[in-house]
Design an enzyme around this catalytic site. Structure first.
Site, PDB file in Angstrom:
ATOM      1  N   GLU A 291     -73.480  62.598  15.864  1.00  0.00           N
ATOM      2  CA  GLU A 291     -72.590  62.988  16.954  1.00  0.00           C
ATOM      3  C   GLU A 291     -72.098  61.730  17.666  1.00  0.00           C
ATOM      4  OE1 GLU A 291     -74.177  65.603  19.980  1.00  0.00           O
ATOM      5  OE2 GLU A 291     -72.196  65.998  20.769  1.00  0.00           O
TER       6      GLU A 291
ATOM      7  N   ASN B  88     -79.634  67.878  15.892  1.00  0.00           N
ATOM      8  CA  ASN B  88     -79.355  68.149  14.481  1.00  0.00           C
ATOM      9  C   ASN B  88     -80.103  69.386  14.002  1.00  0.00           C
ATOM     10  OD1 ASN B  88     -78.243  65.379  14.468  1.00  0.00           O
ATOM     11  ND2 ASN B  88     -80.404  64.828  14.563  1.00  0.00           N
TER      12      ASN B  88
ATOM     13  N   GLU C 125     -82.643  70.304  23.620  1.00  0.00           N
ATOM     14  CA  GLU C 125     -82.280  70.202  22.195  1.00  0.00           C
ATOM     15  C   GLU C 125     -82.599  71.500  21.469  1.00  0.00           C
ATOM     16  OE1 GLU C 125     -80.416  67.788  21.848  1.00  0.00           O
ATOM     17  OE2 GLU C 125     -81.129  66.592  23.538  1.00  0.00           O
TER      18      GLU C 125
ATOM     19  N   GLU D 214     -72.537  71.496  25.918  1.00  0.00           N
ATOM     20  CA  GLU D 214     -73.374  70.688  26.806  1.00  0.00           C
ATOM     21  C   GLU D 214     -73.537  71.322  28.191  1.00  0.00           C
ATOM     22  OE1 GLU D 214     -75.255  68.717  25.629  1.00  0.00           O
ATOM     23  OE2 GLU D 214     -74.342  68.043  23.759  1.00  0.00           O
TER      24      GLU D 214
HETATM   25  N1  TRP Z   1     -75.800  66.099  21.842  1.00  0.00           N
HETATM   26  C1  TRP Z   1     -76.756  65.207  22.451  1.00  0.00           C
HETATM   27  C2  TRP Z   1     -77.378  65.984  23.579  1.00  0.00           C
HETATM   28  O1  TRP Z   1     -76.827  66.162  24.615  1.00  0.00           O
HETATM   29  C3  TRP Z   1     -76.124  63.964  22.977  1.00  0.00           C
HETATM   30  C4  TRP Z   1     -76.165  62.773  22.094  1.00  0.00           C
HETATM   31  C5  TRP Z   1     -77.231  62.280  21.472  1.00  0.00           C
HETATM   32  C6  TRP Z   1     -75.109  61.871  21.814  1.00  0.00           C
HETATM   33  N2  TRP Z   1     -76.879  61.128  20.833  1.00  0.00           N
HETATM   34  C7  TRP Z   1     -75.616  60.852  21.023  1.00  0.00           C
HETATM   35  C8  TRP Z   1     -73.790  61.809  22.165  1.00  0.00           C
HETATM   36  C9  TRP Z   1     -74.833  59.798  20.577  1.00  0.00           C
HETATM   37  C10 TRP Z   1     -73.002  60.766  21.721  1.00  0.00           C
HETATM   38  C11 TRP Z   1     -73.518  59.761  20.935  1.00  0.00           C
HETATM   39  O2  TRP Z   1     -78.414  66.521  23.453  1.00  0.00           O
HETATM   40 ZN    ZN Z   2     -76.887  68.355  24.737  1.00  0.00          ZN
END
Ligand code: TRP
Ligand code: ZN
Length: 900
Positions: free
Chosen positions: A124, A268, A301, A323
């Site tokens: 991500e 993930n 998560e 989010e």
């Molecule tokens: N989706 C992740 C969360 O909020 C956020 C995240 C984790 C993320 N690693 C990242 C966003 C790297 C951008 C780049 O739980």
């Molecule tokens: Zn998140």
């Protein structure tokens, strides 16, 4: 602007031309030359067909084939981040792609990289394109099958999303494992992990009776530090079943902890990757705040499995769909684990200290942004925390039953799809049977609304009228603002501090619910000015406005200090009791900034004395006032929050005022503070089992808050007190609190006690990376005049490394964002230091470099001298060739150079 610095616009969204139903990946791991072979089952999504465009960056393209036939260089183009095949077949077809990548050289920690010698991925938002060529956008959802091939000794563990369906050995000392994830997902949720890890296991039985294997993978030295994370995971799984009716869907749930990670953690599918900070904890190494953070992030998560993975975002402008909703869910989960009131205070503190300034600065953007250059820059407090507030307001407007109907509808209607924030609101609208047309503006409009309240009491008529005026200040690119639909919770107090029953003019007394039920009314504001008249009031009430912080707004009402003291003592709304105390302290502090000689009024000292008197007598009596809440009430507004309240920030004045007030309270309330401290003192290591319960944590919070005040007016007795706590405490919360106090005490009182404690702390913890981060951060946040020199010295410490984000945040981040006094030194040395570090870091890790920049982006809020110094550093950064899109976007936006 170079090609990579292209801006992407929401209004230009078009559906993907091709879909990928399945992807088969084979990844042969090698530190410097990993081979990735992929096969994509593609089909046209629109009648038009046209060229097949795949994203691909920072990789070597070895082979492209369609339906088994290799393409020659004339059959495709590859460059500027794209692989373009101009004439793919009309019927569904298979694309094979071979790429070579360099995990060891990947310092950006995006894509496939190495951490402590192990392999892991972070995809991500747009990291998958650095592994192989693919339509790397969330509205392309595919079924992934992944074969990981690695050295048997270096990588005994081989993981990917889903279930392991086969594994075997190769003759050359390597082995392989094939993983299949049956749920279609976007590429940003792909994960692969391989290395020398140990696994802790547990099981969870879902409410439908399925047994889920839970596994936490860590490096062997951390095997004793996962109990809390595992407990949190099981609690989160149960809670999501009970509160949202959401059950887990795969047979295994895996969490991997890594030391090098750009953010907190990543959801993930079936294989979360975590910053080890949010997994590992022992009472000796982690503070109560760390424990709370672990529980919240594990839950966050996990909750993404439904809000993010099963239902995902159509495009990155919709990021808050997953989010904002998931933060709302983790906030509610945490509220249910401990004190709901304290949790709300913590969340609002964060919103006010991070999101409000963002909304008032050059990076202001709506919860659903209109455009971005680098999507990584939009993982912000606005998208996360304000986004959660928007969900919270909808939950409030619907009420619990209808909100649950709304979320049920959302999960049912959109399961397996990539959707928009508008789709979410439509479900709330339908299930709630209300019109959210105006409410939708919250998603599109940036800036924090200001509510100006006035009131009038008519003694003859027995009526009380509230008038509320809303306006939202202009933000970059959004000059004109529309009125918003704002839920505004109100209570009225009588002279004894009791809630009055609330009846609006025009409501018949007969239809009025019983008095107890209508003490808080949710008023709905829609027009720029709204009036509400309450009837049947024998005397002028004291209003308790915006109870529970029912909307993310700035509230203005001309409370007298006496009103605030009264609310602080009596309001039935715990949040507003706290907020009254904050407002009272904030006013006094801002007056002290303006008038250097201003002394602390007796009434303020007495209000604090009163609050301390109400501190629980017996530490275990739950009937007494909540110590955690009291600690919040006694905590003065932060320097950053006070800065946000000033037109021109007076850095030194704010620091001086806060210190003066704390020292005055510490001296005048010495006996009361000591009494509370001693009542809650738990002797150290010999005390047996350390108690992690929220109640025990609340008592530690109160005692350490009190110790902080005492430390501001120190004498030999206080030094001894802090020293005793440092020497004998059996937990990191108390150790670090004592160390901070010892370090901040002047040398003429404490001698070298602080330095000795710091050295002892280092000797004890030099091999524990997460504890060492605290050691770096404490020094970076010190108010001592030589802090910058010390930070520069620590950059050369053998344990410092620019390659580790946690360490960078602990030293450079803590200095720039957590030490306004020294960072904003008048000579600009702090700014020069930060700019140097950003230029050093940008080629290594642009995401972290861009985040570190933030304290400098608000340069316009300071005096002309500091403005010029910050501006000069920003311009110096902008002149550098080859800047990342991350840093480029933040600097150019904050200089106001992106317009036109
Ligand atoms: N989706 C992740 C969360 O909020 C956020 C995240 C984790 C993320 N690693 C990242 C966003 C790297 C951008 C780049 O739980
Ligand atoms: Zn998140």
């Amino acid at each position: 602007m170079t090609a990579q610095k292209k801006e992407t616009f929401l209004k230009e969204y078009t559906p993907p031309a091709y879909l990928v139903d399945r992807i088969d990946l084979r990844v042969e791991l090698d530190p410097r030359a990993t081979l990735v072979q992929s096969r994509l089952q593609c089909r046209a999504n629109t009648a038009a067909g046209g060229p097949l465009v795949l994203d691909g960056e920072r990789l070597q393209l070895l082979r492209v084939a369609i339906d088994g036939v290799d393409l020659g260089p004339e059959d495709y183009t590859f460059g500027n981040g794209q692989l373009v095949i101009p004439h793919p077949p009309a019927a569904p077809f298979e694309v094979a792609i071979h790429t070579r990548i360099d995990p060891e050289g990947n310092t950006a920690l995006e894509g496939l990289y190495r951490s402590s010698g192990n392999y892991c991925t972070q995809c991500e938002a747009e990291g998958f394109r650095t592994i192989t060529c693919f339509p790397d956008r969330p509205d392309v959802m595919s079924v992934f099958t992944t074969t990981v091939v690695g050295d048997r000794t270096a990588c005994p563990v081989l993981l990917a999303n889903g279930n392991c369906i086969d594994r075997g050995d190769l003759p050359d000392g390597r082995h392989w494992a094939t993983w299949h994830d049956p749920f279609p997902k976007p590429s940003y949720l792909f994960a692969l992990v391989a290395g020398d890890l140990v696994c802790l296991t547990d099981t969870f039985t879902t409410r439908s009776g399925r047994s889920i294997d839970l596994r936490i993978y860590i490096e062997p030295r951390n095997r004793d530090k996962c109990d809390h994370a595992m407990r949190a995971l099981k609690k989160a799984m149960r809670w999501d079943e009970e509160r949202f009716g959401r059950e887990y869907d795969l047979d295994t749930y895996m969490i991997v902890a890594v030391d090098d990670f750009n953010m907190g953690a990543m959801e993930n599918k079936g294989l979360n990757v975590f910053n080890s900070k949010y997994v590992l904890a022992l009472p000796e190494t982690a503070t109560d705040t760390d424990y709370e953070g672990i529980e919240a992030v594990i839950a966050h998560e996990y909750f993404h499995n439904w809000t993010g993975n099963r239902i995902t975002c159509r495009d990155w402008f919709q990021l808050s769909l997953k989010e904002g909703f998931t933060v709302y869910r983790d906030q509610e989960f945490s509220a249910d684990q401990g004190s709901r009131g304290v949790k709300r205070i913590e969340d609002v503190r964060l919103l006010r200290s991070r999101q409000f300034p963002e909304d008032a600065g050059p990076m202001a953007h709506p919860v659903r942004p209109d455009s971005y250059i680098e999507i990584n820059n939009f993982y912000t407090a606005t998208v996360y925390e304000k986004g959660a507030e928007l969900v919270r307001m909808q939950a409030g407007l619907l009420g619990p039953e209808r909100f649950r109907k709304g979320t049920d509808l959302y999960f049912e209607r959109f399961d397996g799809q990539a959707v928009t924030t508008d789709d979410f609101v439509a479900c709330m609208e339908q299930a709630g049977g209300l019109d959210l047309t105006q409410f939708r503006r919250w998603y599109a409009q940036a800036g924090t609304p200001v509510l100006e309240c006035a009131d009038h009491y008519d003694a003859d008529a027995g009526t009380y009228t509230l008038e509320i005026r809303q306006h939202t200040p202009a933000t970059p690119g959004q000059a004109d603002k529309q009125p918003l639909h704002i839920p505004f919770a109100v209570g009225l107090l009588d002279a004894q501090g009791r809630d009055l029953p609330l009846r609006l003019a025009g409501e018949s007394a007969a239809s009025e619910p019983t008095a107890a039920g209508v003490c808080t009314r949710m008023l709905e504001l829609r027009a720029p000015v709204e009036r509400f008249t309450f009837v049947g009031l024998a005397a002028r009430p004291v209003p308790s406005l915006l109870r529970g912080f029912s909307a993310p707004v700035r509230l203005r009402y001309p409370y007298s200090d006496a009103d605030l003291t009264f609310l602080m003592a009596h309001d039935s709304d715990g949040f507003n009791r706290w907020d009254a105390a904050q407002t009272l302290a904030q006013r006094l502090l801002l007056r002290m900034v303006e008038e250097e000689a201003l002394s602390v009024p007796d009434s303020f000292v007495e209000a604090f004395r009163q609050a301390l008197k109400e501190a629980p007598v017996d530490a275990s009596a739950d009937t007494q006032a909540d110590p955690a809440l009291l600690a919040e009430v006694l905590t003065l507004p932060s320097e950053g929050y006070l800065a946000d309240q000033m037109d021109c920030v007076d850095v030194d004045g704010i620091h001086r005022a806060r210190e003066t007030l704390a020292a005055t309270l510490g001296a005048l309330l010495r006996e009361d503070l000591l009494a509370v401290y001693e009542r809650h003192w738990q002797p150290g290591a010999e005390a047996g089992d350390y108690d992690l319960s929220p109640a025990a944590a609340g008592r530690r919070a109160l005692r350490n808050c009190v110790l902080g005040y005492l430390g501001q007016a120190p004498d030999a007795g206080i030094v001894a007190l802090a020293q005793r706590q440092f020497d004998t405490a059996n937990n990191m919360t108390d150790v670090i609190a004592a160390l901070r106090v010892l370090l901040e005490m002047p040398v003429d009182v404490a001698g070298d006690a602080g330095e000795r404690a710091l050295a002892a702390f280092y000797r004890r913890w030099s091999q524990e990376q997460l504890v060492l981060d605290k050691w770096f951060a404490l020094q970076a946040q010190s108010s001592r005049p030589d802090t910058l020199a010390r930070v520069k010295g620590l950059m050369k410490h053998p344990q410092f490394s620019l390659a580790n984000p946690n360490r960078v945040r602990a030293l450079i981040g803590a200095f720039a964002s957590g030490n306004p006094l020294r960072f904003h030194a008048e000579d600009g040395a702090g700014y020069g230091f930060l700019a140097d570090r950003i230029l050093e870091l940008d080629p290594l890790n642009p995401q972290i470099a861009a985040r570190l920049l933030h304290p400098m982006t608000r340069w316009r809020r300071y005096d002309p001298g500091r403005q010029a110094l910050m501006q000069r550093q920003l311009e110096r950064i902008l002149e550098v060739d080859g800047l990342s899109s991350d840093v480029y976007e933040v600097v150019s936006r904050s200089l106001g150079k992106d317009e036109g």
